[in-house]
Design an enzyme around this catalytic site. Sequence first.
Site, PDB file in Angstrom:
ATOM      1  N   ASP A  96       0.824  -1.214   0.000  1.00  0.00           N
ATOM      2  CA  ASP A  96       0.000   0.000   0.000  1.00  0.00           C
ATOM      3  C   ASP A  96       0.855   1.260   0.000  1.00  0.00           C
ATOM      4  OD1 ASP A  96      -2.025  -1.831   0.219  1.00  0.00           O
ATOM      5  OD2 ASP A  96      -2.855  -1.040   2.091  1.00  0.00           O
ATOM      6  N   ASP A  97       0.173   2.379  -0.312  1.00  0.00           N
ATOM      7  CA  ASP A  97       0.669   3.762  -0.123  1.00  0.00           C
ATOM      8  C   ASP A  97       1.668   4.232  -1.178  1.00  0.00           C
ATOM      9  OD1 ASP A  97      -0.933   3.792   2.078  1.00  0.00           O
ATOM     10  OD2 ASP A  97       0.683   3.710   3.565  1.00  0.00           O
ATOM     11  N   HIS A 152      -6.377   9.303   1.596  1.00  0.00           N
ATOM     12  CA  HIS A 152      -6.089   8.402   2.707  1.00  0.00           C
ATOM     13  C   HIS A 152      -6.572   8.995   4.039  1.00  0.00           C
ATOM     14  CE1 HIS A 152      -3.987   5.321   5.047  1.00  0.00           C
ATOM     15  NE2 HIS A 152      -3.663   4.718   3.896  1.00  0.00           N
ATOM     16  N   HIS A 248       3.382  -2.342   3.342  1.00  0.00           N
ATOM     17  CA  HIS A 248       3.463  -0.967   2.858  1.00  0.00           C
ATOM     18  C   HIS A 248       4.856  -0.712   2.289  1.00  0.00           C
ATOM     19  CE1 HIS A 248       0.229  -1.039   5.861  1.00  0.00           C
ATOM     20  NE2 HIS A 248      -0.293   0.016   5.253  1.00  0.00           N
TER      21      HIS A 248
END
Length: 290
Positions: A96-97, A152, A248
């Site tokens: 993620d991210d 987010h 992440h």
Amino acid sequence: MSALNQQETRKRKRLKKRYFVILLLVLFGTGFFVGKSYSARELPSTPDESSSAQETIDQSEESSPQPEESDKEEPVKEEPVVEEKTPEKVVYLTFDDGPSKLTEQFLDILQEHGVKATFFMQGSNLKKEHLQKSVKRAVQEGHYIGAHSMTHNYKTLYTNQQFVPEMVETLDLVHEITGTNPHLVRPPYGSAPGLKNEQMRTQLADAHIKVWDWTIDSKDWELAGNPSQILRNIKQGATTDREIVLMHEKPQTLEALPGILKFFKDQGYEFAVYDEAHHFVLNFQNDLEL
């Protein structure tokens, strides 16, 4: 007329009759012979002649070129049906991210080990042009890129119900950069309790957007400088034959990644990347429409 003359006259008459009869016989014989000869020309060939003719035909057929074996049409061979085998144990690595300054390094390690992964990228990062090269590379190397919202921000996404518009915008950005048309998203902080609102989930289904959460939380986001604990968390969480690992794009995750790959390989898992054609439900709301 004297008796002598009469006798001579009768004698000449008999001779004339005899000559006449002989002439008739000659003419009749000649006609019969000619007719016989003519009829003989019309008769069919004799058995010997028929045999000779048949032999000539047979010889002609033998001398004519025959098709070679290679010219003959061979029967079409049916290809054996190969059944697609489903791996007994499969793991999906997800990050993620991104994109981030570490994306290239994650891609390098995955490429070195021949592993494909699923990335959920954030719209605010996708807009950074200097990171878009990494996004394109990920797609070119067979990885899947889904959406992880624009902001987010929990309040904006769930309280203010901007989850669906933000996901649509993020998916559009992925399309603009890579040319792909993804439909999979990951809710920041998870779909529970985020997507408890049924109306929001209906909007997602209407937009043909799918949602994935995870089965293993590596907790890498809170383990800065502690890659060994990330690996332990994943080992403890790997309890089923199909796992989806939440990670992440963090320095500690990058450091732990080779050990994570080795662990799953040693445990007999095959690495998989998300495939839209074979989507399966994996969300904390247990919503079969997502």
